[in-house]
Design a protein around this motif. Structure first.
Motif, mmCIF file in Angstrom:
data_model
loop_
_atom_site.group_PDB
_atom_site.id
_atom_site.type_symbol
_atom_site.label_atom_id
_atom_site.label_comp_id
_atom_site.label_asym_id
_atom_site.label_seq_id
_atom_site.Cartn_x
_atom_site.Cartn_y
_atom_site.Cartn_z
ATOM 1 N N MET A 54 0.828 -1.205 0.000
ATOM 2 C CA MET A 54 0.000 0.000 0.000
ATOM 3 C C MET A 54 0.864 1.258 0.000
ATOM 4 O O MET A 54 0.546 2.253 -0.674
ATOM 5 N N ILE A 55 1.960 1.232 0.733
ATOM 6 C CA ILE A 55 2.860 2.388 0.780
ATOM 7 C C ILE A 55 3.452 2.669 -0.597
ATOM 8 O O ILE A 55 3.454 3.814 -1.071
ATOM 9 N N TRP A 56 3.943 1.638 -1.288
ATOM 10 C CA TRP A 56 4.519 1.836 -2.619
ATOM 11 C C TRP A 56 3.463 2.248 -3.637
ATOM 12 O O TRP A 56 3.762 2.990 -4.584
ATOM 13 N N ASN A 57 2.249 1.797 -3.444
ATOM 14 C CA ASN A 57 1.186 2.164 -4.376
ATOM 15 C C ASN A 57 0.919 3.667 -4.370
ATOM 16 O O ASN A 57 0.530 4.238 -5.393
ATOM 17 N N SER A 107 0.363 6.879 -7.486
ATOM 18 C CA SER A 107 -0.655 7.922 -7.480
ATOM 19 C C SER A 107 -0.029 9.309 -7.550
ATOM 20 O O SER A 107 -0.536 10.201 -8.259
ATOM 21 N N ILE A 108 1.066 9.516 -6.845
ATOM 22 C CA ILE A 108 1.732 10.822 -6.846
ATOM 23 C C ILE A 108 2.339 11.122 -8.217
ATOM 24 O O ILE A 108 2.245 12.257 -8.717
ATOM 25 N N CYS A 167 -3.187 14.288 -2.629
ATOM 26 C CA CYS A 167 -2.905 14.845 -1.295
ATOM 27 C C CYS A 167 -3.140 13.788 -0.221
ATOM 28 O O CYS A 167 -2.375 13.675 0.746
ATOM 29 N N PHE A 168 -4.202 12.978 -0.386
ATOM 30 C CA PHE A 168 -4.495 11.923 0.575
ATOM 31 C C PHE A 168 -3.486 10.784 0.466
ATOM 32 O O PHE A 168 -3.187 10.113 1.456
ATOM 33 N N SER A 169 -2.965 10.566 -0.742
ATOM 34 C CA SER A 169 -1.909 9.561 -0.916
ATOM 35 C C SER A 169 -0.663 9.952 -0.133
ATOM 36 O O SER A 169 0.006 9.105 0.464
ATOM 37 N N VAL A 170 -0.337 11.251 -0.134
ATOM 38 C CA VAL A 170 0.813 11.742 0.627
ATOM 39 C C VAL A 170 0.594 11.518 2.125
ATOM 40 O O VAL A 170 1.503 11.076 2.842
#
Length: 498
Positions: A106-109, A113-114, A205-208
């Motif tokens: 999930m972290i790498w995903n 997105s960014i 922004c939520f991905s960050v």
């Protein structure tokens, strides 16, 4: 009975705040299924601006305007490439989660997105609609992979008595994402022609946020025990998420499942499809996913602007109408989460599908008769609200829970790959075909969306067992008992022929 149900609900809600479970659900959701929902609806509001950008960028580079049919095709590709990316992301979930685990995957995903957000943001200054296509594909890949990891991570982190409520939050975050996409698209916020590229990349922004916060949460307990064989870390993860306790029942269930699969590695998709022991689970996934994808909800989500235009809703009111539809789905999903452990999965599934089928037939009729009276378009609008309510409170709410519960640990990643293929292929077909169907067939397009959920509802009613309150092994046994033709009857027929 009502007092007992209320007591159970209060106990469940208290357990959510004993540890860090509630914060975990929120952080996991905003970088998981939320992204999926946002990108499904966000293209509806700025669609006229994006079409203008396609034409203008082509004119600046080539000195001529595009044919309207070409603009429609590229716009359809922008919508459907998101689904193609989502399909590939879903297919990748088994490999990615197997290699990195649930948390690191999930972290790498979030990085994907960014990158997609940066590509989308710079597309306007680069005067390149091709970059929009690339960004939508990457957003789709990230959403498809992230939504599946989200579902697996949630299911493998929740106790049996809270499994339905917790896994249903994935559907709730999809609904919240849809509503947020509609809200952000209002003229008062980001719904301006000069801001459409910012609107499309806003959820990064939520991905960050997830990228920064998720490392502080534990890995999925079931993954730690069944796949990594680390009971101590599993117990620590459960206590971190759900508060202090020995969690003896949960750990014994995991150990029983671990002993059953006997250290069997995670199955590939082909191995899963060839496994006759999960035949009815796979058929169930096909029936439910096709019932959802071809019920018309994908068209309503992605092309609500076109649909409400067809209903003669004033253009300046359409964005607010879509916002109301999104809000009703969120509220229904939350309500479904509060009652799913009492009502059960099966009832919500077949009841939701049946109601969706009837309502879609009425929508078709009202669209055909829209010119006969001024109040007909408003009745159609009311029917769409009802359709979304039964969708969010039925099949959409139950799907994450049922997908997790009907497969054991060794089959689950491949099962989510299979479910992702079904979902994204359906969305891709709808994304590419619907703009042409609504132009060609007008109101009669919705006739296609009434029969499929009816068939799905009948399948669930007659064949699918209830999964509420059962262990994953007990659920597998229930599916193994399904028989359309009894073996003794088939044997008698063969002997008679001989």
């Amino acid at each position: 009975m009502c007092v007992e149900a209320q007591t159970k609900m209060e106990t469940s809600l208290k357990q959510l705040v004993r540890g860090r479970a509630l914060a975990f659900i929120i952080i996991l959701g905003i970088g998981g299924s939320f992204q999926n929902g946002f990108h499904v609806t966000v293209t509806s509001s700025p669609s006229p601006y994006i079409k203008n950008f396609i034409n203008e960028s082509w004119f600046i580079r080539h000195g001529e305007t595009m044919a309207p049919e070409t603009v429609t095709f590229i716009w359809s590709a922008i919508v459907s490439l998101y689904a193609v990316g989502g399909l590939l992301g879903s297919i990748s979930v088994r490999h990615v989660t197997g290699k990195f685990g649930r948390k690191k995957a999930m972290i790498w995903n979030n990085m994907v997105s960014i990158v997609a957000a940066v590509t989308m943001f710079t597309s306007k200054s680069a005067n390149s609609f091709e970059m929009v296509l690339v960004a939508r594909f990457l957003f789709g890949f990230s959403s498809g992979l992230g939504a599946n990891i989200h579902n697996i991570y949630l299911g493998e982190s929740s106790p049996k008595k809270l499994r339905g409520m917790v896994t249903l939050t994935a559907a709730t975050f999809i609904s919240i994402g849809k509503l947020t996409g509609q809200l952000a698209g209002l003229r008062e916020i980001l719904g301006h022609e000069e801001l459409w590229n910012i609107l499309l990349c806003a959820p990064a922004c939520f991905s960050v946020v997830q990228l920064l916060v998720l490392p502080s949460f534990p890995e999925a307990p079931r993954y730690l025990l069944i796949d990594k064989h680390n009971e101590a870390m599993c117990r620590d993860a459960l206590q971190t998420l759900w508060g202090q306790g020995d969690f003896k029942t949960e750990i014994e269930e995991m150990l029983t499942e671990q002993a059953t699969i006997k250290r069997q590695r995670s199955l590939s998709l082909l191995e899963l499809l060839r496994d006759r022991s999960v035949r009815w689970q796979l058929i169930t996934m096909v029936a439910i996913n096709m019932g959802i994808q071809f019920s018309g909800i994908s068209a309503i989500s992605a092309f609500s602007f076109n649909i409400f235009q067809e209903m003669n809703i004033p253009l300046d009111k359409i964005r607010y109408v879509t916002l109301g539809v999104g809000a009703s789905e969120v509220l229904t999903s939350i309500t479904c989460g509060l009652f799913i452990e009492n009502v059960g999965r099966r009832t919500l599934l077949w009841g939701g599908f049946g109601a969706m089928s009837v309502i879609m037939a009425l929508i078709t009729l009202s669209l055909i008769l829209k010119e006969s009276s001024y109040w007909i378009p408003y009745s159609t609008l009311g029917l769409i609200f009802l359709f979304v309510i039964f969708y969010g409170g039925g099949p959409a709410g139950v799907l994450p829970s049922i997908t997790h519960e009907i497969f054991i640990q060794s089959s689950r990643p491949a099962a989510f790959v299979f479910a992702g293929i079904l979902r994204w292929l359906g969305f891709s077909v709808m994304g590419m075909a619907f703009p042409f169907l609504i132009t060609l067939w007008k109101s009669y397009t919705f006739v296609l969306f009434s029969g499929v959920p009816l068939v799905a509802g009948l399948f669930v009613f007659f064949l699918v067992p209830e999964t509420k309150g059962k262990t994953l092994l007990e659920i597998s046994e229930e599916f193994n008992k399904i028989q359309i033709c009894k073996p003794s009857l088939r044997k008698d027929i063969v002997e008679t022929r001989l």
